[in-house]
Design a protein around this motif. Structure first.
Motif, PDB file in Angstrom:
ATOM      1  N   CYS A  99      -2.602   6.145  -2.498  1.00  0.00           N
ATOM      2  CA  CYS A  99      -3.804   6.525  -1.740  1.00  0.00           C
ATOM      3  C   CYS A  99      -3.774   5.906  -0.351  1.00  0.00           C
ATOM      4  O   CYS A  99      -4.220   6.508   0.623  1.00  0.00           O
ATOM      5  N   GLY A 100      -3.230   4.688  -0.264  1.00  0.00           N
ATOM      6  CA  GLY A 100      -3.137   4.032   1.030  1.00  0.00           C
ATOM      7  C   GLY A 100      -2.258   4.763   2.016  1.00  0.00           C
ATOM      8  O   GLY A 100      -2.443   4.631   3.234  1.00  0.00           O
ATOM      9  N   ARG A 116      -5.817   0.162   0.499  1.00  0.00           N
ATOM     10  CA  ARG A 116      -5.170  -0.427  -0.670  1.00  0.00           C
ATOM     11  C   ARG A 116      -5.943  -1.633  -1.187  1.00  0.00           C
ATOM     12  O   ARG A 116      -6.129  -1.790  -2.396  1.00  0.00           O
ATOM     13  N   ALA A 117      -6.404  -2.482  -0.280  1.00  0.00           N
ATOM     14  CA  ALA A 117      -7.149  -3.666  -0.700  1.00  0.00           C
ATOM     15  C   ALA A 117      -8.486  -3.286  -1.328  1.00  0.00           C
ATOM     16  O   ALA A 117      -8.905  -3.880  -2.331  1.00  0.00           O
ATOM     17  N   THR A 118      -9.150  -2.290  -0.767  1.00  0.00           N
ATOM     18  CA  THR A 118     -10.456  -1.868  -1.283  1.00  0.00           C
ATOM     19  C   THR A 118     -10.332  -1.274  -2.675  1.00  0.00           C
ATOM     20  O   THR A 118     -11.157  -1.539  -3.559  1.00  0.00           O
ATOM     21  N   LEU A 119      -9.305  -0.472  -2.895  1.00  0.00           N
ATOM     22  CA  LEU A 119      -9.134   0.162  -4.205  1.00  0.00           C
ATOM     23  C   LEU A 119      -8.797  -0.861  -5.284  1.00  0.00           C
ATOM     24  O   LEU A 119      -9.175  -0.674  -6.451  1.00  0.00           O
ATOM     25  N   GLY A 124     -10.726  -6.401  -9.703  1.00  0.00           N
ATOM     26  CA  GLY A 124     -10.838  -7.855  -9.675  1.00  0.00           C
ATOM     27  C   GLY A 124      -9.869  -8.558  -8.761  1.00  0.00           C
ATOM     28  O   GLY A 124      -9.791  -9.786  -8.771  1.00  0.00           O
ATOM     29  N   VAL A 125      -9.106  -7.824  -7.950  1.00  0.00           N
ATOM     30  CA  VAL A 125      -8.148  -8.435  -7.036  1.00  0.00           C
ATOM     31  C   VAL A 125      -8.863  -8.830  -5.749  1.00  0.00           C
ATOM     32  O   VAL A 125      -9.587  -8.030  -5.166  1.00  0.00           O
ATOM     33  N   ARG A 126      -8.655 -10.054  -5.314  1.00  0.00           N
ATOM     34  CA  ARG A 126      -9.264 -10.501  -4.071  1.00  0.00           C
ATOM     35  C   ARG A 126      -8.772  -9.656  -2.897  1.00  0.00           C
ATOM     36  O   ARG A 126      -7.580  -9.365  -2.783  1.00  0.00           O
ATOM     37  N   ALA A 130      -4.901  -8.902  -1.703  1.00  0.00           N
ATOM     38  CA  ALA A 130      -4.401  -7.527  -1.705  1.00  0.00           C
ATOM     39  C   ALA A 130      -3.924  -7.111  -0.314  1.00  0.00           C
ATOM     40  O   ALA A 130      -2.862  -6.495  -0.165  1.00  0.00           O
ATOM     41  N   ALA A 131      -4.687  -7.472   0.718  1.00  0.00           N
ATOM     42  CA  ALA A 131      -4.313  -7.091   2.082  1.00  0.00           C
ATOM     43  C   ALA A 131      -3.066  -7.836   2.540  1.00  0.00           C
ATOM     44  O   ALA A 131      -2.163  -7.243   3.150  1.00  0.00           O
TER      45      ALA A 131
END
Length: 356
Positions: A99-100, A116-119, A124-126, A130-131
């Motif tokens: 998706c990213g 990617r970080a938002t999804l 539960g991933v910070r 993620a970023a």
């Protein structure tokens, strides 16, 4: 204490507007150049273009190969997350990764990381982890792509081009796999230093885009993981080359010309790596097409007409594949972290690659 004062909001706003203007101007300039080259080719080869036939089956195979070629990146990103203490299964990671891809069509490069970080936040991933890990993966795969392109330059140069180079270059070209071998050795020897640089660049790349109130990500990632990642990325770029070869095979029933595989790989690795560096061009628009057509046109078996058509077709194939993969994965792995089974944690513990 320092007597310096931070720039005024008006000054920062003016600087951003000037930079945006420069990026748009560069993009327009690149697109104009590509358009001019395309128009010139059409005037000279209009008859050949009008009689061209496209085999949709080869394009379908190319699209499948394109999706598969990014799987090493999905694996590598997940390993980075696991080593950062984020137990997440492969499905949500693949969902966020593909998706990213769609974010790169928005000017600027950080949109990909934000998507990617938002999804992954729903699992539960910070966001900060993620970023940062997504930036690390992006820089790593593009860095390997740039090395692949540079190492394959002697392989894709034709005899006429070589004659214009110094004698020592001609002697190197007579041993076409010498330069790739030396490049690979240099990369593996310098990986400890490159690992530190990647960590630094990844932090800078994401510094203004993440929530600083979160606990910070690890200071460094496993060197062993980076070695494995480089090997996986080499396979990834080889598959991207095959994807371009299948696209060429769709034109006029030429079929796969396996001897051109190094050229296919050089073309796509140059297009993606240098297109990534062209921050003014969304998804490397114009830059990718220009590089692919230029490198492919150097082959007598391909020619300028097929080179330009293939460059346009691979853009269509990649875009359609990204949309399809994003759509399927988004709705296939939409459950939140709270709904996942406890086995995810056990699976993560067993597959995580520890720092050496």
């Amino acid at each position: 204490m320092s007597s310096e004062t931070p720039p005024a909001p008006e000054s920062r706003s003016l600087s951003r507007n000037i930079w945006k203007g420069i990026k748009w101007a560069l993009l327009v300039l690149v697109l104009y150049f590509v358009w001019q080259q395309g128009a010139k080719l059409y005037r000279e080869q209009g008859e050949a273009l009008s009689g061209m036939e496209i085999n949709s089956l080869w394009l379908l195979l190319s699209g499948i190969c394109y999706i598969l070629a990014w799987l090493p990146s999905v694996w590598f990103w997940r390993q980075l997350l696991l080593s950062s203490g984020e137990p997440v299964s492969i499905g949500p990671v693949a969902r966020a990764y593909y998706c990213g891809h769609l974010g790169k069509y928005i000017p600027g490069k950080v949109t990909v990381l934000l998507i990617r970080a938002t999804l992954l936040k729903d699992f539960g991933v910070r966001v900060s982890v993620a970023a940062l890990t997504a930036a690390y993966e992006t820089l790593a795969v593009m860095g390997v792509g740039l090395v692949v392109f540079l190492s394959l330059i002697p392989v894709v140069l034709n005899a006429e081009q070589i004659q214009q180079w110094p004698a020592w270059v001609q002697s190197v070209q007579a041993r076409p796999w010498l330069v790739p071998g030396l490049f690979l050795i240099a990369v593996f020897v310098s990986l400890p230093l490159l690992s530190r640089l990647l960590n630094l660049f990844a932090k800078k790349f994401t510094k203004s885009e993440v929530d600083e109130s979160e606990a910070g990500p690890p200071a460094a990632f496993s060197l062993k993981l980076l070695y494995l990642g480089v090997l996986m990325f080499l396979a990834s770029w080889i598959l991207h080359g095959l994807c371009l070869g299948m696209t060429l095979a769709s034109i006029n029933g030429t079929g796969l010309q396996w001897q051109e595989w190094p050229r296919w790989t050089a073309a796509v690795s140059a297009a993606y790596a240098l297109g990534f560096l062209a921050i003014f061009a969304p998804a490397g628009l114009g830059v990718r097409e220009g590089l692919i057509s230029m490198i492919l046109a150097g082959s007598a078996l391909i020619g300028p007409v097929n080179a330009v058509v293939a460059a346009l077709l691979i853009r269509i194939v990649s875009f359609a594949s990204e949309i399809l993969a994003a759509f399927v994965l988004y709705y296939s792995f939409g459950k939140s972290a709270q709904d996942q089974d406890d086995s995810v944690q056990a699976d993560a513990d067993s597959q995580s690659i520890d720092s050496q």
